[in-house]
Design a protein around this motif. Structure first.
Motif, PDB file in Angstrom:
ATOM      1  N   CYS A  35       0.828  -1.218   0.000  1.00 21.85           N
ATOM      2  CA  CYS A  35       0.000   0.000   0.000  1.00 21.85           C
ATOM      3  C   CYS A  35       0.851   1.251   0.000  1.00 21.85           C
ATOM      4  CB  CYS A  35      -0.833   0.065   1.275  1.00 21.85           C
ATOM      5  SG  CYS A  35      -2.184  -1.026   1.254  1.00 21.85           S
ATOM      6  N   LEU A  36       0.459   2.212  -0.852  1.00 23.80           N
ATOM      7  CA  LEU A  36       1.107   3.523  -0.788  1.00 23.80           C
ATOM      8  C   LEU A  36       0.389   4.407   0.225  1.00 23.80           C
ATOM      9  CD1 LEU A  36       1.831   4.359  -4.521  1.00 23.80           C
ATOM     10  CD2 LEU A  36       3.425   3.641  -2.751  1.00 23.80           C
ATOM     11  N   SER A  37      -0.943   4.169   0.386  1.00 24.59           N
ATOM     12  CA  SER A  37      -1.691   4.946   1.373  1.00 24.59           C
ATOM     13  C   SER A  37      -2.892   4.150   1.863  1.00 24.59           C
ATOM     14  CB  SER A  37      -2.131   6.284   0.781  1.00 24.59           C
ATOM     15  OG  SER A  37      -2.775   6.084  -0.441  1.00 24.59           O
ATOM     16  N   ASP A 109      -2.327   5.790  -3.223  1.00 26.01           N
ATOM     17  CA  ASP A 109      -3.318   4.966  -3.893  1.00 26.01           C
ATOM     18  C   ASP A 109      -4.650   5.697  -3.771  1.00 26.01           C
ATOM     19  OD1 ASP A 109      -1.497   3.042  -4.537  1.00 26.01           O
ATOM     20  OD2 ASP A 109      -1.779   1.926  -2.682  1.00 26.01           O
ATOM     21  N   PHE A 110      -5.707   5.114  -4.289  1.00 22.33           N
ATOM     22  CA  PHE A 110      -6.994   5.799  -4.125  1.00 22.33           C
ATOM     23  C   PHE A 110      -8.026   4.873  -3.482  1.00 22.33           C
ATOM     24  CE2 PHE A 110      -9.417   4.129  -7.778  1.00 22.33           C
ATOM     25  CZ  PHE A 110      -8.404   3.609  -8.565  1.00 22.33           C
ATOM     26  N   ALA A 122      -7.282   1.006  -4.009  1.00 20.16           N
ATOM     27  CA  ALA A 122      -6.893   0.608  -5.367  1.00 20.16           C
ATOM     28  C   ALA A 122      -5.657   1.390  -5.774  1.00 20.16           C
ATOM     29  CB  ALA A 122      -8.040   0.890  -6.333  1.00 20.16           C
ATOM     30  N   ALA A 123      -4.838   0.764  -6.641  1.00 18.97           N
ATOM     31  CA  ALA A 123      -3.571   1.397  -7.001  1.00 18.97           C
ATOM     32  C   ALA A 123      -3.716   2.274  -8.242  1.00 18.97           C
ATOM     33  CB  ALA A 123      -2.523   0.321  -7.250  1.00 18.97           C
ATOM     34  N   VAL A 124      -3.121   3.470  -8.161  1.00 17.95           N
ATOM     35  CA  VAL A 124      -3.159   4.391  -9.300  1.00 17.95           C
ATOM     36  C   VAL A 124      -2.484   3.754 -10.521  1.00 17.95           C
ATOM     37  CG1 VAL A 124      -2.307   6.617 -10.134  1.00 17.95           C
ATOM     38  CG2 VAL A 124      -3.262   6.434  -7.845  1.00 17.95           C
ATOM     39  N   LEU A 125      -1.414   3.000 -10.253  1.00 13.91           N
ATOM     40  CA  LEU A 125      -0.685   2.374 -11.376  1.00 13.91           C
ATOM     41  C   LEU A 125      -1.560   1.385 -12.148  1.00 13.91           C
ATOM     42  CD1 LEU A 125       2.912   1.816 -10.029  1.00 13.91           C
ATOM     43  CD2 LEU A 125       2.149   3.351 -11.859  1.00 13.91           C
TER      44      LEU A 125
END
Ligand SMILES: Nc1ncnc2c1ncn2[C@@H]1O[C@H](COP(=O)(O)OP(=O)(O)OP(=O)(O)O)[C@@H](O)[C@H]1O
Ligand SMILES: [Mg+2]
Length: 428
Positions: A35-37, A109-110, A122-125
């Motif tokens: 996770c990024l966020s 992330d969002f 969910a991941a932006v990438l």
């Protein structure tokens, strides 16, 4: 099923009162490894904030960061404008929202929500790569559509050419039909006359046999003479021979006209000539006029002012097609009776052809569109709107230009210029 649902990672969220230390420890655990966020949600499970690894690093990199801030609530530091997207949104809506609201560097992330409640992260990438895939699919589809469109346009141009050819052939057939009609009539009359002459010759033969026979009586001679009289049927043979001479003259004239048309057709199509040649535009005008004669004759009086112009290196059959297009348009623009003025001249750099009519004219708002493929003001079946676009293309390919001026109710003038770069002088 929503595309975004497949993106949802089942990552537990935090309460606004959870401490920075709790969140930081969580980021170190296997669950939050990728996770990024993470999201912070209220008591109704609605996202109220997000906090990222990047933000926590910032906090802990500060001097005594963990001691000073570790026990503070995450709500003091979280990003409050949540990057939240409803799971039923389309990919493009989600991508547009995220790219407009994401902060750089790409460290978040969002949040995915369902009916306003937290569903997962969910991941932006992932979103970016899904968008890329979609774009490449639609660009492939666009490419296919473009190819189809170009091929159907080529087919339409071809069918326009065929329609123009059909019209031309019908016109020429009509032109040939008139002399052919009276050539036919004349031959019928000659045949009738020939029948009469046959009777007379037979009666003469019979008379000479009678006269030469030794047993001939006066009665036989009188009968043969009567038969000859019958065969003549009071014909004025001298007058018949004068008429016959006129019939022959007429017939030759008709045959000449037919052969002139056939030669004209051959000149027009230039089948027996090189594709690119040194061509006299004045000759092209004459051959296109001959072919358009049937279309023009009841509508326009043609006035020619053809100058002494040098030959131009060009594809004659294409120039003929251009001129036929312009002449046909002019005739179609004239309601009942009008004029078609055709001029040619040259200067040091180009040869010019002006085709001017006294037709209905072109309204200003249409002037910029008349060279567009398929632009037509004519009823369905009468015009395809390809004539001028083909004209434009041909002249462009010859390095020339087409200009038009028009006034509604007065008429239209097209001026074509063909460059003289490879021209030969008329004398040469
Ligand atoms: N001499 C003219 N006078 C008035 N309007 C013209 C003239 N030439 C062209 N136009 C206008 O430009 C339109 C486009 O002409 P273009 O020759 O490209 O197609 P078209 O004559 O309608 O159909 P097509 O040539 O395929 O039979 C015409 O429908 C007409 O409205
Ligand atoms: Mg036309």
């Amino acid at each position: 099923m929503s595309v975004l649902r497949a993106f949802a990672a089942n990552i537990p969220c935090f309460k606004p009162t959870d401490t920075i230390n709790t969140v930081a420890d969580a980021f170190l655990s296997a669950t939050y490894k990728n996770c990024l966020s993470v999201a912070v949600v209220n008591e109704h499970n609605q996202p109220v904030g997000m906090i990222s690894r990047h933000q926590l690093n910032d906090i802990f990199l500060k001097k005594f960061g963990r001691d000073l801030f570790g026990e503070r609530a995450v709500s003091d530091f979280m990003r409050k404008d949540v990057l939240a997207v409803d799971v039923d949104s389309s990919l493009s809506t989600a991508a547009a929202f995220i790219s407009a609201n994401m902060v750089f560097p790409l460290s978040e992330d969002f949040v995915l929500t369902e009916n306003g409640c937290y569903l997962g992260m969910a991941a932006v990438l992932h979103l970016l790569s899904a968008m890329e895939k979609q774009i490449s699919q639609s660009s492939a589809a666009l490419n296919r559509a473009y190819k189809q469109l170009s091929s159907s346009q080529a087919q339409l141009v071809q069918s326009e050419k065929m329609a123009a050819l059909g019209q031309m052939v019908a016109g020429v057939a009509h032109e040939i039909n008139t002399p052919l009609g009276y050539v036919n009539n004349n031959i019928e009359m000659v045949r009738e006359f020939f029948g009469q002459i046959q009777f007379i010759v037979q009666a003469h033969e019979q008379l000479s046999d009678t006269l030469l026979s030794p047993d001939t009586t006066d009665i036989d001679i009188a009968e043969s003479l009567a038969a000859l009289d019958d065969a003549k049927m009071d014909m004025d043979l001298t007058q018949w021979f004068v008429d016959l001479d006129a019939l022959f003259n007429d017939t030759f004239y008709g045959v000449e006209q037919i052969s002139e048309l056939v030669t004209g057709l051959k000149d027009f199509s230039r089948l027996d000539q090189a594709v690119t040649d040194n061509v006299s535009l004045n000759d092209c005008i004459d051959s296109a006029l001959l072919i358009a004669r049937n279309t023009l004759k009841y509508k326009v009086e043609v006035i020619k002012q053809l100058g002494n112009i040098p030959k131009v290196r060009c594809t004659g059959s294409q120039i003929n097609q251009v001129l036929l297009n312009l002449f046909t348009n002019a005739a179609q623009a004239v309601k009942e009776k009008g004029y078609l003025l055709i001029k040619t001249w040259s200067d040091a750099s180009a040869v010019y052809v002006s085709v001017q009519d006294t037709g209905c004219g072109i309204p200003a708002e249409n002037l910029s569109r008349i060279f567009d493929p398929f632009f037509t003001t004519k009823p369905v079946g009468e015009g395809t709107g390809l004539g001028l676009s083909i004209t434009f293309k041909i002249i462009q390919q010859h390095g020339g230009s087409v200009r038009v001026v028009s006034e509604v109710g007065k008429g239209t003038r097209f001026v074509i210029a063909l460059p003289l770069t490879q021209a030969l002088s008329a004398a040469a």
